[in-house]
Design a protein around this motif. Structure first.
Motif, PDB file in Angstrom:
ATOM      1  N   ALA A 147      15.505   3.292  -7.123  1.00 22.35           N
ATOM      2  CA  ALA A 147      14.476   4.254  -6.708  1.00 22.35           C
ATOM      3  C   ALA A 147      15.046   5.668  -6.705  1.00 22.35           C
ATOM      4  CB  ALA A 147      13.931   3.895  -5.328  1.00 22.35           C
ATOM      5  N   VAL A 148      16.273   5.842  -6.202  1.00 20.48           N
ATOM      6  CA  VAL A 148      16.900   7.173  -6.189  1.00 20.48           C
ATOM      7  C   VAL A 148      17.173   7.639  -7.613  1.00 20.48           C
ATOM      8  CG1 VAL A 148      18.967   8.458  -5.517  1.00 20.48           C
ATOM      9  CG2 VAL A 148      17.870   6.940  -3.876  1.00 20.48           C
ATOM     10  N   ARG A 149      17.688   6.751  -8.465  1.00 19.49           N
ATOM     11  CA  ARG A 149      17.942   7.126  -9.874  1.00 19.49           C
ATOM     12  C   ARG A 149      16.658   7.618 -10.547  1.00 19.49           C
ATOM     13  NH1 ARG A 149      20.737   2.318 -10.194  1.00 19.49           N
ATOM     14  NH2 ARG A 149      22.943   2.670  -9.897  1.00 19.49           N
ATOM     15  N   ARG A 158       4.557   7.725  -7.547  1.00 16.95           N
ATOM     16  CA  ARG A 158       3.615   6.793  -8.177  1.00 16.95           C
ATOM     17  C   ARG A 158       4.268   6.108  -9.379  1.00 16.95           C
ATOM     18  NH1 ARG A 158      -2.197   8.844 -10.099  1.00 16.95           N
ATOM     19  NH2 ARG A 158      -3.294   7.003  -9.462  1.00 16.95           N
ATOM     20  N   GLU A 159       4.971   6.897 -10.224  1.00 17.97           N
ATOM     21  CA  GLU A 159       5.650   6.335 -11.392  1.00 17.97           C
ATOM     22  C   GLU A 159       6.784   5.400 -10.978  1.00 17.97           C
ATOM     23  OE1 GLU A 159       4.904  10.053 -14.471  1.00 17.97           O
ATOM     24  OE2 GLU A 159       6.589  10.125 -13.067  1.00 17.97           O
ATOM     25  N   ILE A 160       7.503   5.780  -9.922  1.00 18.51           N
ATOM     26  CA  ILE A 160       8.572   4.916  -9.417  1.00 18.51           C
ATOM     27  C   ILE A 160       7.979   3.598  -8.927  1.00 18.51           C
ATOM     28  CG2 ILE A 160      10.324   4.653  -7.611  1.00 18.51           C
ATOM     29  CD1 ILE A 160      10.689   7.737  -7.782  1.00 18.51           C
ATOM     30  N   GLY A 161       6.868   3.692  -8.195  1.00 20.40           N
ATOM     31  CA  GLY A 161       6.202   2.490  -7.706  1.00 20.40           C
ATOM     32  C   GLY A 161       5.781   1.575  -8.841  1.00 20.40           C
ATOM     33  N   GLU A 162       5.207   2.169  -9.897  1.00 17.47           N
ATOM     34  CA  GLU A 162       4.793   1.366 -11.043  1.00 17.47           C
ATOM     35  C   GLU A 162       5.997   0.719 -11.728  1.00 17.47           C
ATOM     36  OE1 GLU A 162       2.506   4.044 -13.472  1.00 17.47           O
ATOM     37  OE2 GLU A 162       0.834   4.051 -12.054  1.00 17.47           O
ATOM     38  N   ALA A 163       7.092   1.471 -11.853  1.00 20.38           N
ATOM     39  CA  ALA A 163       8.285   0.942 -12.520  1.00 20.38           C
ATOM     40  C   ALA A 163       8.910  -0.196 -11.733  1.00 20.38           C
ATOM     41  CB  ALA A 163       9.305   2.058 -12.725  1.00 20.38           C
ATOM     42  N   GLY A 165       7.239  -1.988  -9.357  1.00 24.74           N
ATOM     43  CA  GLY A 165       6.233  -2.952  -8.934  1.00 24.74           C
ATOM     44  C   GLY A 165       5.936  -2.891  -7.447  1.00 24.74           C
ATOM     45  N   ILE A 166       5.954  -1.682  -6.891  1.00 22.53           N
ATOM     46  CA  ILE A 166       5.698  -1.495  -5.463  1.00 22.53           C
ATOM     47  C   ILE A 166       4.680  -0.379  -5.285  1.00 22.53           C
ATOM     48  CG2 ILE A 166       7.960  -2.317  -4.672  1.00 22.53           C
ATOM     49  CD1 ILE A 166       8.888   0.585  -4.556  1.00 22.53           C
ATOM     50  N   ALA A 167       4.176  -0.209  -4.070  1.00 19.33           N
ATOM     51  CA  ALA A 167       3.234   0.875  -3.780  1.00 19.33           C
ATOM     52  C   ALA A 167       3.979   2.204  -3.782  1.00 19.33           C
ATOM     53  CB  ALA A 167       2.587   0.651  -2.413  1.00 19.33           C
ATOM     54  N   SER A 168       3.261   3.292  -4.062  1.00 19.34           N
ATOM     55  CA  SER A 168       3.898   4.612  -4.101  1.00 19.34           C
ATOM     56  C   SER A 168       4.450   5.003  -2.734  1.00 19.34           C
ATOM     57  CB  SER A 168       2.918   5.669  -4.607  1.00 19.34           C
ATOM     58  OG  SER A 168       1.811   5.772  -3.738  1.00 19.34           O
ATOM     59  N   THR A 169       3.795   4.571  -1.662  1.00 20.19           N
ATOM     60  CA  THR A 169       4.311   4.880  -0.324  1.00 20.19           C
ATOM     61  C   THR A 169       5.618   4.136  -0.058  1.00 20.19           C
ATOM     62  OG1 THR A 169       2.870   3.163   0.585  1.00 20.19           O
ATOM     63  CG2 THR A 169       2.061   5.429   0.670  1.00 20.19           C
ATOM     64  N   THR A 170       5.731   2.915  -0.569  1.00 21.97           N
ATOM     65  CA  THR A 170       6.978   2.163  -0.434  1.00 21.97           C
ATOM     66  C   THR A 170       8.073   2.828  -1.260  1.00 21.97           C
ATOM     67  OG1 THR A 170       5.705   0.134  -0.132  1.00 21.97           O
ATOM     68  CG2 THR A 170       8.038  -0.119  -0.686  1.00 21.97           C
ATOM     69  N   ALA A 171       7.725   3.311  -2.442  1.00 23.42           N
ATOM     70  CA  ALA A 171       8.696   4.020  -3.285  1.00 23.42           C
ATOM     71  C   ALA A 171       9.221   5.252  -2.558  1.00 23.42           C
ATOM     72  CB  ALA A 171       8.056   4.414  -4.610  1.00 23.42           C
ATOM     73  N   LYS A 172       8.330   5.972  -1.906  1.00 26.21           N
ATOM     74  CA  LYS A 172       8.727   7.166  -1.154  1.00 26.21           C
ATOM     75  C   LYS A 172       9.701   6.784  -0.033  1.00 26.21           C
ATOM     76  CE  LYS A 172       6.495  11.242   0.795  1.00 26.21           C
ATOM     77  NZ  LYS A 172       5.199  11.869   1.088  1.00 26.21           N
TER      78      LYS A 172
END
Length: 194
Positions: A147-149, A158-163, A165-172
């Motif tokens: 996620a940090v990378r 949002r893009e991190i979440g999609e990559a 497979g998690i919600a954007s809030t979880t990615a944050k």
């Protein structure tokens, strides 16, 4: 559904009818909100997130909004909420940029011309500690490290979440926890070498 004025048609104040349904209100205004947010944020994904967060906030205050005397007051309230969400997104972007800068400049003598991110590799003359900290984070928690990378490559949440497979809030949350872990590891490393 739209609430019509109870005044006779000849004595109308000229105000547009007040939307009673939340979905109607959001649909009627979302394009304008998105245009405003995109202009301010210069990023469609961040703008969409700001509009979505605005809609959620408005939904929680819908009864209050229905009590407002005029449709213009509803729109003014919605715009105030949107401006707040845009400001939050801008502050978050600035914080992320500061974190990357702090992590990259962790060793004295690192020049501004040194390359920071090259593909998946973070390179600079004295940035060995950063690379080692990222490797340690990868061994400790590979998902946080990834996620940090991705965030360092300037992907949106949002893009991190999609990559991943998690919600954007979880990615944050994961990116924030990863920054915190790296910051602690690098500060511990600096204290040990001083």
């Amino acid at each position: 559904m739209v609430i019509q004025s109870s005044e006779p048609s000849g004595t109308s104040t000229g105000a547009s009818p007040m939307p009673f349904d939340f979905e109607v209100f959001v649909r009627a205004n979302s394009r304008t909100w998105l245009r405003y947010a995109r202009t301010r944020l210069q990023n469609l994904s961040d703008a969409e997130d700001a509009v979505q967060e605005t809609a959620v906030r408005l939904f929680t205050h819908w009864k209050f909004m229905l009590a407002l005397p005029e449709p213009q007051a509803m729109q003014a309230f919605a715009l105030r909420v949107l401006k707040g969400k845009v400001s939050e997104a801008q502050r978050a972007r600035a914080r992320d940029g500061a974190k990357v800068g702090r992590l990259v400049q962790l060793r004295k003598g690192v020049s501004d011309q040194d390359p920071v991110v090259c593909g998946d590799h973070m390179l600079d003359r004295e940035g060995v500690a950063l690379r080692l900290a990222m490797e340690a984070l990868g061994r400790t928690d590979p998902l946080l490290a990834e996620a940090v990378r991705l965030r360092m490559l300037r992907l949106t949440y949002r893009e991190i979440g999609e990559a991943l497979g998690i919600a954007s809030t979880t990615a944050k949350t994961w990116v924030s926890e990863g920054w915190r872990w790296l910051d602690q590891a690098l500060n511990k490393d600096e204290e040990g070498t001083s």
